[in-house]
Design a protein around this motif. Structure first.
Motif, PDB file in Angstrom:
ATOM      1  N   GLU A  59      -1.708  -1.984  -9.403  1.00 18.40           N
ATOM      2  CA  GLU A  59      -2.562  -0.831  -9.307  1.00 18.40           C
ATOM      3  C   GLU A  59      -2.425  -0.100  -7.936  1.00 18.40           C
ATOM      4  OE1 GLU A  59      -7.262   0.048  -9.191  1.00 18.40           O
ATOM      5  OE2 GLU A  59      -6.727  -2.054 -10.020  1.00 18.40           O
ATOM      6  N   LEU A  60      -2.280  -0.853  -6.825  1.00 16.65           N
ATOM      7  CA  LEU A  60      -2.031  -0.008  -5.463  1.00 16.65           C
ATOM      8  C   LEU A  60      -0.522   0.811  -5.545  1.00 16.65           C
ATOM      9  CD1 LEU A  60      -3.173  -2.589  -2.652  1.00 16.65           C
ATOM     10  CD2 LEU A  60      -4.431  -0.859  -4.189  1.00 16.65           C
ATOM     11  N   GLN A  61       0.314   0.050  -6.175  1.00 13.83           N
ATOM     12  CA  GLN A  61       1.769   0.628  -6.164  1.00 13.83           C
ATOM     13  C   GLN A  61       1.944   1.726  -6.859  1.00 13.83           C
ATOM     14  OE1 GLN A  61       4.531  -2.866  -4.612  1.00 13.83           O
ATOM     15  NE2 GLN A  61       4.113  -3.312  -6.594  1.00 13.83           N
ATOM     16  N   GLU A  62       0.920   1.417  -7.890  1.00 12.43           N
ATOM     17  CA  GLU A  62       0.911   2.848  -9.084  1.00 12.43           C
ATOM     18  C   GLU A  62       0.165   4.045  -8.337  1.00 12.43           C
ATOM     19  OE1 GLU A  62       1.121   0.320 -13.273  1.00 12.43           O
ATOM     20  OE2 GLU A  62      -0.846   1.319 -12.376  1.00 12.43           O
ATOM     21  N   LYS A  63      -0.933   3.726  -7.356  1.00 11.76           N
ATOM     22  CA  LYS A  63      -1.561   4.690  -6.857  1.00 11.76           C
ATOM     23  C   LYS A  63      -0.802   5.420  -5.692  1.00 11.76           C
ATOM     24  CE  LYS A  63      -5.550   3.965  -4.309  1.00 11.76           C
ATOM     25  NZ  LYS A  63      -6.813   3.068  -4.055  1.00 11.76           N
ATOM     26  N   ILE A 259      -1.846  -0.234   4.305  1.00 14.35           N
ATOM     27  CA  ILE A 259      -0.910   0.833   3.659  1.00 14.35           C
ATOM     28  C   ILE A 259      -2.114   1.320   2.433  1.00 14.35           C
ATOM     29  CG2 ILE A 259       0.749   1.314   1.923  1.00 14.35           C
ATOM     30  CD1 ILE A 259       2.247  -1.304   2.738  1.00 14.35           C
ATOM     31  N   GLU A 260      -2.840   0.941   1.639  1.00 12.73           N
ATOM     32  CA  GLU A 260      -3.597   1.409   1.120  1.00 12.73           C
ATOM     33  C   GLU A 260      -4.544   2.333   1.707  1.00 12.73           C
ATOM     34  OE1 GLU A 260      -6.679  -0.892  -1.102  1.00 12.73           O
ATOM     35  OE2 GLU A 260      -6.807   0.835  -2.685  1.00 12.73           O
ATOM     36  N   GLU A 261      -5.167   2.018   2.821  1.00 12.77           N
ATOM     37  CA  GLU A 261      -6.205   2.595   3.782  1.00 12.77           C
ATOM     38  C   GLU A 261      -5.384   4.052   4.267  1.00 12.77           C
ATOM     39  OE1 GLU A 261      -9.261   2.482   3.879  1.00 12.77           O
ATOM     40  OE2 GLU A 261      -9.031   0.472   2.347  1.00 12.77           O
ATOM     41  N   ALA A 262      -4.375   3.919   4.667  1.00  6.28           N
ATOM     42  CA  ALA A 262      -3.601   4.826   5.439  1.00  6.28           C
ATOM     43  C   ALA A 262      -3.307   5.995   4.474  1.00  6.28           C
ATOM     44  CB  ALA A 262      -2.321   4.362   6.060  1.00  6.28           C
ATOM     45  N   VAL A 263      -2.871   5.722   3.249  1.00  7.50           N
ATOM     46  CA  VAL A 263      -2.495   6.490   2.329  1.00  7.50           C
ATOM     47  C   VAL A 263      -3.658   7.364   1.569  1.00  7.50           C
ATOM     48  CG1 VAL A 263      -1.507   7.021  -0.022  1.00  7.50           C
ATOM     49  CG2 VAL A 263      -0.264   5.419   1.637  1.00  7.50           C
ATOM     50  N   GLU A 264      -4.792   6.498   1.547  1.00  4.58           N
ATOM     51  CA  GLU A 264      -6.003   7.165   1.021  1.00  4.58           C
ATOM     52  C   GLU A 264      -6.434   8.252   2.027  1.00  4.58           C
ATOM     53  OE1 GLU A 264      -8.664   6.046  -1.575  1.00  4.58           O
ATOM     54  OE2 GLU A 264      -6.779   5.974  -2.387  1.00  4.58           O
ATOM     55  N   MET A 265      -6.280   7.776   3.403  1.00  9.73           N
ATOM     56  CA  MET A 265      -6.815   8.648   4.347  1.00  9.73           C
ATOM     57  C   MET A 265      -6.011   9.961   4.584  1.00  9.73           C
ATOM     58  SD  MET A 265      -7.347   7.356   8.133  1.00  9.73           S
ATOM     59  CE  MET A 265      -8.044   8.571   9.625  1.00  9.73           C
ATOM     60  N   ALA A 266      -4.709   9.820   4.188  1.00 11.11           N
ATOM     61  CA  ALA A 266      -3.851  11.092   4.079  1.00 11.11           C
ATOM     62  C   ALA A 266      -4.229  11.940   3.050  1.00 11.11           C
ATOM     63  CB  ALA A 266      -2.299  10.698   3.976  1.00 11.11           C
ATOM     64  N   MET A 267      -4.721  11.178   2.060  1.00  7.41           N
ATOM     65  CA  MET A 267      -5.011  12.166   0.585  1.00  7.41           C
ATOM     66  C   MET A 267      -6.480  12.834   0.767  1.00  7.41           C
ATOM     67  SD  MET A 267      -3.515   9.783  -1.966  1.00  7.41           S
ATOM     68  CE  MET A 267      -3.963  10.550  -3.588  1.00  7.41           C
ATOM     69  N   GLU A 268      -7.294  12.449   1.872  1.00  9.25           N
ATOM     70  CA  GLU A 268      -8.583  13.276   1.939  1.00  9.25           C
ATOM     71  C   GLU A 268      -8.345  14.351   2.167  1.00  9.25           C
ATOM     72  OE1 GLU A 268     -10.709  10.892   4.759  1.00  9.25           O
ATOM     73  OE2 GLU A 268     -10.801   9.156   3.846  1.00  9.25           O
TER      74      GLU A 268
END
Ligand code: PLP
Length: 465
Positions: A59-63, A259-268
Motif C-alpha cells: 500500500e505504501l509503495q502504491e501511494k 519515507i512515508e512521512e516525508a512524502v506525505e509531508m511534501a504532498m501537503e
C-alpha cells in the motif's frame, strides 16, 4: 554513553547550522517521533515483507507511485545506491554496454564493475562562470547514441549535485526512439514535482527507471530512497530479483515509515510555500554581493527549470579566496556547515526542513565576508583532463596492482578510482591512464586543500602491474 553517541549528542546541541543532507536538517520535521526504539521491528506478523510486499508495504509503495506519477515504486532502505545498482543490472545484460554522463555517482561505476559492463561517456560541458558540470543535453545524448550503437541503456544524472536540471523529456524521447530504457539518477530530486512552477520529476515524464534519495531533499532519515518504474522495457520480476540482492534482508521499519512521512509531508498543500518565500528573499538579499557570485542569481532561473530550488552555489572565482578558504571561514567563524566545497565554490543546500534562522545566518555571513573582499581577481581553475581508457574497469579491478608515487605514475593505468570528494566525480577510473596533465591536475587540487580520494597519505597511487 558511547563515543559516537556522545559526539552526536554534543553536536546536536551545538550552534552549527546544517546546509547539507539529510533534508530534515536535524529538525523534528513532520511527524517523525523522537522515540524510535519502541518502533524498531523486523518482519513480524501484520507488517508485510519488503521483498514480497503484499499488504501494508504494498500500500505504501502504491501511494509513493501515485505521488510521483510512476506506474510502480519501490521503497529503498540502502539509499539510492541500491536502486542504481538494481536499475543498471536489470536494464543492461551482463557484459553489455551502458552510456553514462561522466559526472555520475560511484554506484554507477560499481554496477559496471559487478556486471562487467563497458562504459561509454558523455562529458558534460563545464560552466565557465561557476566551474560546475552542466546537465547533459539532448544533442549530446543523440550524438553519443549514434557513436555507440551497442549500448543497452542510457543513464543521466538530473538534478546534478550542484542542481543543474536536464531536459529529461527530450532525452527520454531520443533514447526511446532507439528502443532502449533511460535511467535517471534523480537522487537529488525527491522533492521535484511537489512545487508548482518548478521542474517536475522524471517518473512523471515516462522515464523507465528513476531513483530518488528521499533523505537528500525531503525531511527523511539517512539511507531512505525510492525507485520508480514505467513502461515495458524493464522486466519487473528481474528488477525485484536485483532489489533482493542489493537490499538488506532486514529492512528497517523506522526508515520505511520515514519515507512515508516525508512524502506525505511534501504532498501537503503549501508544503513548499515558506521555502519558496525564504529562498526568493535569500536570492534577493544576496544580489547585494559585490565579489562573491551565486547561482541561481534569481528565482527566475529556478522557474525556467535550469537550476534547482534549494541548491546554492557560492562562487569565489572573482575573489582572492579559494572555495576551501570560504568553506573554512563559514565553518570556523560562523559555525555554518556547507554541503560541499570545490576549488572555486561552496555548495549550500536548503530544503523544507530549514528554518528562518538558516537563511538569515548564511545571508549575514556571506554579506559580511563579501564586504571584506577586494575582488577583481580571476581565480583560474584547472580543467579536468579527459583520460584515455586502457582496459575496462572490471578488468582493471581484477588485475594485479602495485603502488607508485604520483609523480612516477605517468603512462601507467590506474588501479583505483581517483576522485574529488565530494561530489565523487572520477578524475580517473581504474584502467584509465595517468598522463602528465592528470598528475598536474591532481597536484593543483591537493595544493588547494581539496579532498582527493585514491591517494595514500604518502602521496602514492595504485597502478596496474
Ligand atoms: C548523484 C548521486 N546519485 C546517487 C547517490 C547515492 O545516493 P545514496 O547516498 O542515497 O545512496 C548520490 C549520493 O551522494 C549522488 O550524489
Amino acid at each position: 554513553m558511547g563515543i559516537l553517541l556522545d559526539r552526536l549528542t554534543e553536536y546536536s546541541q551545538s550552534d552549527f547550522y546544517p546546509y547539507h543532507m539529510p533534508g530534515h536538517k536535524r529538525n523534528t520535521a513532520g511527524d517523525l517521533p523522537v522515540d524510535w526504539t519502541s518502533r524498531d521491528i523486523t518482519e513480524i506478523e501484520g507488517f508485510d515483507n519488503l521483498h514480497d510486499a503484499d499488504t501494508v508495504l504494498k500500500e505504501l509503495q502504491e501511494k509513493a507511485a501515485r505521488a510521483y506519477g510512476a506506474e510502480e515504486s519501490f521503497y529503498l532502505v540502502n539509499g539510492s545506491t541500491c536502486g542504481i545498482l538494481s536499475a543498471i543490472s536489470v536494464a543492461v545484460p551482463f557484459g553489455g554496454e551502458l552510456l553514462i554522463a561522466r559526472n555520475c555517482h560511484k554506484s554507477i561505476y560499481h554496477a559496471a564493475y559487478l556486471r562487467q559492463l563497458k562504459l561509454h561517456y558523455i562529458y558534460p560541458e563545464i560552466s565557465k562562470d561557476y566551474d560546475i558540470c552542466e546537465a547533459v543535453t539532448p544533442m549530446q545524448v543523440q550524438d553519443a547514441l549514434e557513436a555507440h550503437p551497442g549500448v543497452s541503456a542510457v543513464l543521466i544524472v538530473s538534478p546534478t549535485y550542484e542542481g543543474r536540471i536536464a531536459n529529461v523529456k527530450a532525452i527520454a524521447k531520443i533514447v526511446h526512439e532507439k528502443g532502449i530504457p533511460l535511467i535517471v539518477d534523480e537522487a537529488h530530486g525527491a522533492h521535484l514535482g511537489f512545487t508548482s512552477g518548478f521542474a517536475i520529476n522524471s517518473a512523471r515524464m515516462g522515464v523507465d527507471l528513476v531513483i530518488n534519495s528521499v533523505h537528500k531533499t525531503l525531511p527523511a532519515m539517512t539511507q531512505t530512497a525510492l525507485l520508480h518504474v514505467n513502461g515495458e522495457l524493464v522486466d519487473r520480476q528481474t528488477l525485484k530479483r536485483f532489489l533482493r540482492i542489493y537490499q538488506t534482508s532486514s529492512p528497517s521499519y523506522v526508515l520505511m515509515s520515514s519515507i512515508e512521512e516525508a512524502v506525505e509531508m511534501a504532498m501537503e498543500d503549501n508544503a513548499f510555500s515558506d521555502m519558496e518565500v525564504r529562498w526568493e528573499k535569500l536570492l534577493t538579499d544576496l544580489s547585494g554581493l559585490r565579489n562573491l557570485k551565486i547561482l541561481p542569481n534569481c528565482m527566475e532561473e529556478c522557474r525556467n527549470k535550469q537550476q534547482d530550488i534549494g541548491k546554492l552555489i557560492i562562487s569565489t572565482k572573482e575573489t582572492e579566496l579559494s572555495g576551501p578558504q570560504l568553506y573554512d571561514m563559514l565553518l570556523s567563524e560562523y559555525h555554518l556547515q556547507p554541503e560541499m566545497v570545490c576549488e572555486s565554490y561552496v555548495l549550500c543546500m536548503f530544503t523544507i526542513g530549514d528554518t528562518e534562522e538558516g537563511y538569515d545566518r548564511l545571508t549575514k555571513a556571506l554579506l559580511a565576508i563579501d564586504a571584506k573582499l577586494q575582488g577583481g581577481q580571476k581565480h583560474s581553475v584547472s580543467k579536468m583532463p579527459i583520460p584515455e581508457i586502457e582496459v575496462p574497469l572490471y578488468v582493471a579491478w581484477e588485475q594485479e596492482q602495485g603502488e607508485v608515487p604520483l609523480t612516477e605514475a605517468e603512462g601507467r593505468p590506474a588501479g583505483e578510482f581517483i576522485n574529488l570528494y565530494p561530489p565523487g566525480t572520477p578524475i580517473l577510473v581504474p584502467g584509465e591512464r595517468f598522463t602528465k596533465e592528470t598528475i598536474t591536475y591532481l597536484e593543483v587540487c591537493m595544493a588547494e586543500g581539496l579532498q582527493v580520494q585514491g591517494l595514500s597519505k604518502y602521496g602514492n597511487v595504485r597502478v596496474l602491474q
